[in-house]
Design a protein around this motif. Structure first.
Motif, PDB file in Angstrom:
ATOM      1  N   CYS A 376       0.833  -1.109   0.182  1.00 55.28           N
ATOM      2  CA  CYS A 376      -0.041  -0.269   0.283  1.00 55.28           C
ATOM      3  C   CYS A 376       1.499   1.120  -0.070  1.00 55.28           C
ATOM      4  CB  CYS A 376      -0.956   0.060   1.289  1.00 55.28           C
ATOM      5  SG  CYS A 376      -2.269  -1.115   1.192  1.00 55.28           S
ATOM      6  N   LEU A 377       1.784   1.060   0.434  1.00 61.14           N
ATOM      7  CA  LEU A 377       2.632   2.202   0.778  1.00 61.14           C
ATOM      8  C   LEU A 377       3.926   2.197  -0.360  1.00 61.14           C
ATOM      9  CD1 LEU A 377       4.668   1.831   4.402  1.00 61.14           C
ATOM     10  CD2 LEU A 377       2.572   3.272   3.694  1.00 61.14           C
ATOM     11  N   GLY A 378       4.071   1.966  -1.640  1.00 67.50           N
ATOM     12  CA  GLY A 378       4.120   1.744  -2.609  1.00 67.50           C
ATOM     13  C   GLY A 378       4.854   0.740  -3.723  1.00 67.50           C
ATOM     14  N   ALA A 379       5.695  -0.138  -1.999  1.00 64.67           N
ATOM     15  CA  ALA A 379       6.397  -1.685  -2.918  1.00 64.67           C
ATOM     16  C   ALA A 379       5.354  -1.872  -3.452  1.00 64.67           C
ATOM     17  CB  ALA A 379       6.633  -2.107  -1.268  1.00 64.67           C
ATOM     18  N   THR A 380       6.768  -2.829  -4.638  1.00 56.90           N
ATOM     19  CA  THR A 380       5.761  -3.402  -5.492  1.00 56.90           C
ATOM     20  C   THR A 380       6.353  -5.175  -5.188  1.00 56.90           C
ATOM     21  OG1 THR A 380       8.504  -3.699  -6.641  1.00 56.90           O
ATOM     22  CG2 THR A 380       7.513  -1.842  -7.522  1.00 56.90           C
ATOM     23  N   ARG A 381       6.003  -5.839  -6.140  1.00 51.59           N
ATOM     24  CA  ARG A 381       6.271  -7.392  -6.057  1.00 51.59           C
ATOM     25  C   ARG A 381       6.954  -7.762  -5.471  1.00 51.59           C
ATOM     26  NH1 ARG A 381       1.298 -10.062  -6.469  1.00 51.59           N
ATOM     27  NH2 ARG A 381      -0.315  -9.696  -7.320  1.00 51.59           N
ATOM     28  N   LEU A 382       8.207  -6.914  -6.503  1.00 51.62           N
ATOM     29  CA  LEU A 382       9.391  -7.070  -6.253  1.00 51.62           C
ATOM     30  C   LEU A 382      10.601  -7.406  -5.388  1.00 51.62           C
ATOM     31  CD1 LEU A 382      10.552  -9.153  -8.854  1.00 51.62           C
ATOM     32  CD2 LEU A 382      11.313  -7.158  -9.770  1.00 51.62           C
TER      33      LEU A 382
ATOM     34  N   GLU B  76       1.354  -3.465 -13.445  1.00 47.80           N
ATOM     35  CA  GLU B  76       1.300  -3.438 -12.056  1.00 47.80           C
ATOM     36  C   GLU B  76       1.801  -2.859 -11.317  1.00 47.80           C
ATOM     37  OE1 GLU B  76       0.231  -6.754  -9.201  1.00 47.80           O
ATOM     38  OE2 GLU B  76       2.314  -6.868  -9.324  1.00 47.80           O
ATOM     39  N   THR B  77       2.546  -2.764 -12.033  1.00 45.46           N
ATOM     40  CA  THR B  77       4.427  -1.652 -11.206  1.00 45.46           C
ATOM     41  C   THR B  77       4.233  -0.564 -11.209  1.00 45.46           C
ATOM     42  OG1 THR B  77       6.109  -3.408 -11.735  1.00 45.46           O
ATOM     43  CG2 THR B  77       6.789  -1.531 -11.426  1.00 45.46           C
TER      44      THR B  77
END
Lengths: 469, 218
Positions: A376-382, B76-77
């Protein structure tokens, strides 16, 4: 606040789990690394001490024993050979040099070696003080000898009979009638020569010749079973003395005596100055009745490595042993035992890997919510993948670093404790190239371990996680 | 503020359903700096609505634009980026990262949103919220009220244009609820962000510029 810092913060937040995982991995790593370091330094020390020696020629017996006795001074020699052998083999076209060694006496556990000045050039020995022997009973002491006995140039000492510290039975009598004078002290080399007292071959002969007829002066070897009876002349101990004497009585009853000049003693006697009349005829075989223990041979051509041993071994009572071959054989035998230790350490490391995996995986379920918030704070899955991977990697790297520190520190402590035994000096500061392989392998293990939890983090379903928690 | 700027949030013809229809919104706009209350009963899909706007869920139908950018057009990114940079969320249960100190919770939000880490601004926010002395405290050391202020500061740390607060007053008594909304309003206004308070709490009605009814009674 980078992901790296976050990973560190997460690991320090669960200190106990992290510490246990790091410690487990460190122990496994340390065991493997110690084995790598010690075997590398051991085999390099073994090679260094045997450098320049292609063959050892001595009395018949175990070739490994001959090499251990003649090159490493770590065993008693199998017997003596006639001094005429020196000239005979020196004249051989395949032989570049042949250095005779006469063993049998020692001083405070340091071997007195009768030899020629060539021995000093073989080991590149330099004088830190004094000069080479000039006359009989002049002696030159190695660095370790000077260090631990406080003997110095100008001092004199009397050798005692037997190779103390090895397998030899001696009585309490020293060669008091003739004392060695120290004419030189050697600079340290890190080789076995540091722990030797060198003198001329002639000194050894004269020492024992002058004692002929002394019936009590016996040195027997009992096939390696008499360790407990080793006795130091300079360190009298009544209990031990009695024990030794009792033993000698039994020993004489059971075993044929042999003397210093007997090259065919049934129990491979080392040095004995007593002339036994029964053996007199055998003594005649050597022209002057003088013997040496063995010859260190340098070949003039590599071809000699094939032909010369065959020639020597064809002789009755003689054998040629190759230090390189014997040491390879020895390390192979030791290697079998080390393989088991390595296997144990490997299991420890794998266990640590599993434990890191379990720790990451269980922390994952507790931290799923945090991971969702990070999304939610902007982190990507990666980012999440990277975070979990980083935590696993950091644990592994911590374990490996700690393990290598333990290993090198341990070897360094071991080296202080051992001192310089038999010319093998260990050092905790040396790096073995295989350690890099170990590091790479362990980091790979850590990476693989972290992969599944990291993948799970990557898969985090944010909306579901946040609405169910 | 430019009159030609697109609204911070435009929701048109939006529908979402899991097993059965949950949300159906014809038009919902939030202008820059505006404070809107989205009010509806429990189970009307308030949290789902926040997730849709944040791009964490994909709508069954309709479009959502944040700062004029249509979320359905983004990878998504890219959605992660847009969310990180434009939206701040105050969660109902606050969800501070437990292993990090108060200040690190704020700088983590800045770094994850890929705006440059601005620690002085983070400290300024915490000081404005009266928790400036708690910089190095861990979340578990905070009282509920302190934690909520830290959570508000975190939602603003990366200078978003829209802050969404999910039930910020549900656990508070009248006095504290009023104070919490007042703080949210003041802080977002000072920071120049629009505020959307999503709640079932009717007490919020009086403190917002406008109320939008979510759910069946719409």
């Amino acid at each position: 606040m980078s992901l790296f810092q976050l990973a560190l913060a997460n690991l320090t937040a669960s200190k106990l789990t992290s510490a246990v995982n790091i410690l487990m991995l460190a122990l496994g790593t340390a065991i493997i690394a110690v084995l790598l370091i010690v075997t590398a330094q051991l085999s390099s020390a073994l090679t260094k001490n045997a450098a320049g020696i292609d063959l050892v020629i001595g009395a018949e017996g175990s070739p490994l024993q001959l090499v251990l006795a003649g090159v490493y001074h770590a065993d008693v020699p199998p017997g003596n050979i006639a001094s005429t052998e020196v000239d005979r083999w020196l004249g051989h076209p395949m032989v570049a040099s042949a250095i005779p060694l006469s063993l049998g006496d020692s001083y405070r556990g340091f071997r007195i070696v009768g030899t020629t000045p060539e021995y000093l050039s073989l080991y590149n020995l330099n004088f830190s003080e004094g000069t080479l022997w000039r006359q009989p009973f002049d002696a030159v002491i190695g660095y370790e000898v000077a260090q631990s006995t406080s003997l110095k140039v100008g001092d004199s000492f009397s050798g005692s009979h037997g190779l103390i510290g090895d397998v030899a039975v001696i009585n309490q009598q020293a060669h008091e009638h003739a004392r060695y004078r120290i004419t030189g002290a050697l600079a340290p080399t890190g080789s076995v020569a540091d722990s030797l007292i060198l003198t001329s071959t002639q000194s050894v002969w004269l020492m024992h010749a002058s004692e002929n007829g002394n019936p009590d002066h016996n040195a027997d070897r009992d096939n390696g079973n008499d360790n407990g009876n080793d006795n130091d002349n300079d360190n009298d101990n009544d209990h031990q003395k009695t024990h030794t004497e009792n033993h000698e009585v039994n020993h004489r009853q059971n075993k044929a005596r042999h003397d210093h000049h007997d090259k065919k003693g049934p129990d491979h006697g080392t040095v004995d100055q007593r002339h036994d009349e029964a053996e007199a005829d055998r003594q005649l075989a050597s022209s002057h009745g003088e013997e040496i223990t063995l010859l260190l041979v340098q070949l003039s051509s590599p071809l000699g490595a094939l032909t010369l041993p065959r020639e020597v071994n064809a002789e009755a009572d003689l054998q040629a042993a190759s230090p390189a071959y014997e040491i390879t054989r020895l390390l192979k035998i030791v290697g079998v035992g080390l393989n088991w230790v390595n296997a144990f350490a490997g299991i420890l490391v794998l266990g640590a890997g599993l434990s890191i995996f379990a720790a990451l995986y269980s922390s994952l379920s507790a931290r799923r919510r945090d991971l969702a918030v990070m999304r939610c704070l902007g982190a990507t899955r990666l980012d999440l993948f990277y975070l979990l991977f980083l935590e696993g990697f950091l644990l592994t790297a911590g374990g490996v670093t700690a393990g290598l520190t333990f290993a090198h520190g341990g070897v360094e402590i071991l080296s202080w404790w051992l001192g310089q035994a038999q010319g093998i000096s260990l050092s905790g500061w040396a790096w073995v190239p295989t350690e890099y392989l170990l590091i790479a392998g362990l980091l790979l293990l850590g990476s693989v371990t972290a992969m599944l939890p990291a993948w799970q983090a990557y898969q985090t379903n944010v909306a579901r996680t946040l609405s169910t928690h | 503020m430019n009159a030609n700027d697109p609204p911070v949030l435009q929701v048109r013809n939006l529908a979402f359903q899991y097993d059965q229809p949950l949300l159906d919104i014809d038009t919902f706009l939030v202008a820059r700096g505006e404070c809107v209350g989205l009010i509806g009963p429990s189970g009307c899909g308030k949290t789902t609505f926040i997730h849709l706007i944040a791009g964490l869920l994909k709508p069954t139908r309709g479009s959502i634009q944040v700062n004029g950018i249509d979320l359905s057009q983004l990878t998504e990114t890219q959605t992660d980026r847009l969310r990180g940079q434009s939206i701040g969320i105050v969660f109902q249960r606050l969800y501070l990262i437990p292993s990090l100190s108060v200040i690190d919770n704020l700088t983590l939000a800045q770094s994850l949103s890929r705006v440059s880490v601005d620690k002085p601004y983070a400290i300024q926010l915490l000081e404005q919220l009266g928790v400036g002395e708690l910089l190095n405290s861990k979340p578990y050391q905070l009282s509920q009220g302190q934690a909520q202020r830290v959570a508000i500061a975190r939602s603003l740390a990366h200078r978003p244009s829209l802050v969404m607060a999910d039930e910020p007053t549900s656990a508070l008594d009248d006095k504290n609820a009023q104070e919490a909304i007042a703080i949210l309003r003041t802080m977002t206004q000072t920071a120049g962000a629009a505020l959307a308070i999503v709640t079932h709490d009717q007490r919020v009605r009086d403190q917002v510029d406008r109320v939008f009814n979510l759910g069946s009674d719409q």
